[in-house]
Write an enzyme that holds these catalytic residues in place. Structure first.
Site, PDB file in Angstrom:
ATOM      1  N   HIS A  53       0.672  -1.372   0.251  1.00 43.98           N
ATOM      2  CA  HIS A  53      -0.350   0.233  -0.004  1.00 43.98           C
ATOM      3  C   HIS A  53       0.777   1.387   0.011  1.00 43.98           C
ATOM      4  O   HIS A  53       2.211   1.286  -0.198  1.00 43.98           O
ATOM      5  CB  HIS A  53      -0.670   0.291   0.914  1.00 43.98           C
TER       6      HIS A  53
HETATM    7  P1  TYD Z   1      -1.966  -2.350   7.380  1.00 40.42           P
HETATM    8  O1  TYD Z   1      -1.311  -1.678   7.616  1.00 40.42           O
HETATM    9  O2  TYD Z   1      -3.092  -3.032   6.622  1.00 40.42           O
HETATM   10  O3  TYD Z   1      -1.089  -3.913   7.328  1.00 40.42           O
HETATM   11  P2  TYD Z   1      -0.304  -4.302   6.598  1.00 40.42           P
HETATM   12  O4  TYD Z   1      -0.246  -3.757   4.782  1.00 40.42           O
HETATM   13  O5  TYD Z   1       1.084  -5.049   6.520  1.00 40.42           O
HETATM   14  O6  TYD Z   1      -1.157  -5.583   6.082  1.00 40.42           O
HETATM   15  O7  TYD Z   1      -2.561  -2.967   8.761  1.00 40.42           O
HETATM   16  C1  TYD Z   1      -3.377  -4.288   8.356  1.00 40.42           C
HETATM   17  C2  TYD Z   1      -4.287  -4.157   9.713  1.00 40.42           C
HETATM   18  O8  TYD Z   1      -4.205  -3.937  11.349  1.00 40.42           O
HETATM   19  C3  TYD Z   1      -5.380  -3.424   8.904  1.00 40.42           C
HETATM   20  O9  TYD Z   1      -7.197  -3.375   8.993  1.00 40.42           O
HETATM   21  C4  TYD Z   1      -5.995  -2.034  10.130  1.00 40.42           C
HETATM   22  C5  TYD Z   1      -4.622  -2.632  11.536  1.00 40.42           C
HETATM   23  N1  TYD Z   1      -4.851  -1.422  12.243  1.00 40.42           N
HETATM   24  C6  TYD Z   1      -4.510  -0.499  12.651  1.00 40.42           C
HETATM   25  O10 TYD Z   1      -5.279  -0.502  13.226  1.00 40.42           O
HETATM   26  N2  TYD Z   1      -3.859   0.285  13.309  1.00 40.42           N
HETATM   27  C7  TYD Z   1      -2.761   0.941  12.831  1.00 40.42           C
HETATM   28  O11 TYD Z   1      -2.328   1.442  13.524  1.00 40.42           O
HETATM   29  C8  TYD Z   1      -1.989   0.125  12.146  1.00 40.42           C
HETATM   30  C9  TYD Z   1      -1.146  -0.042  11.380  1.00 40.42           C
HETATM   31  C10 TYD Z   1      -3.094  -1.592  11.349  1.00 40.42           C
END
Ligand code: TYD
Length: 140
Positions: A53
């Site tokens: 992302h």
């Molecule tokens: P995400 O940033 O999409 O991680 P990746 O791209 O590595 O899979 O986060 C995964 C999930 O965690 C997403 O549904 C939202 C949650 N999240 C939070 O609630 N707070 C945060 O600070 C982060 C980084 C993620």
């Protein structure tokens, strides 16, 4: 428009001690933004990856607090892979850079210091939409 070359590996302050080292990140040293959030990725199965992302505004300092992983940076034109494997080095990621965190070593911990609190509206999760956003920002 930001490019992958605006992202840089920075050396963090190290306080050596035969009983164990300390690394410090504090206001203005070495990152210019105020840290509003800290999170860490762990228990990632060896060889797995995360990310995929971009963020519209968020700035991050990414540290391999334990173990190693690669960060693949992409600005829509160029890709660059940065390997992180030292707790005293951080990768500064500027806004509007597509990133993937891959090749986690077993037991690897990815520590992230972030410039804003969590905001889903700041994410761009579709690669074509990201590239379109980059092109729009240069009027092309
Ligand atoms: P995400 O940033 O999409 O991680 P990746 O791209 O590595 O899979 O986060 C995964 C999930 O965690 C997403 O549904 C939202 C949650 N999240 C939070 O609630 N707070 C945060 O600070 C982060 C980084 C993620």
């Amino acid at each position: 428009m930001t490019t992958v070359h605006d992202c840089a590996v920075v050396e963090l302050q190290r306080i050596h001690n035969p009983k164990g080292n300390i690394t410090v990140v504090e206001k203005g040293r070495p990152i210019a933004f105020d840290v509003k959030r800290v999170y860490y990725l762990y228990d990632v199965p060896g060889g797995e990856g995360r990310g995929g992302h971009a963020h519209r505004q968020l700035r991050q300092l990414v540290v391999a607090a334990m173990g190693a992983f690669d960060v693949v940076l992409d600005d829509g034109r160029e890709r660059r892979t940065v390997s992180l494997n030292r707790a005293y080095q951080g990768l500064l990621i500027v806004p509007m850079i597509w990133r993937e965190v891959v090749n986690f070593s077993s037991g690897g911990v990815c520590l992230v210091l972030a410039s804003t609190v969590y905001d889903e509206a700041d994410y761009i999760r579709e690669y074509p939409a990201f590239v379109q956003g980059k092109l729009a920002s240069v009027g092309g």
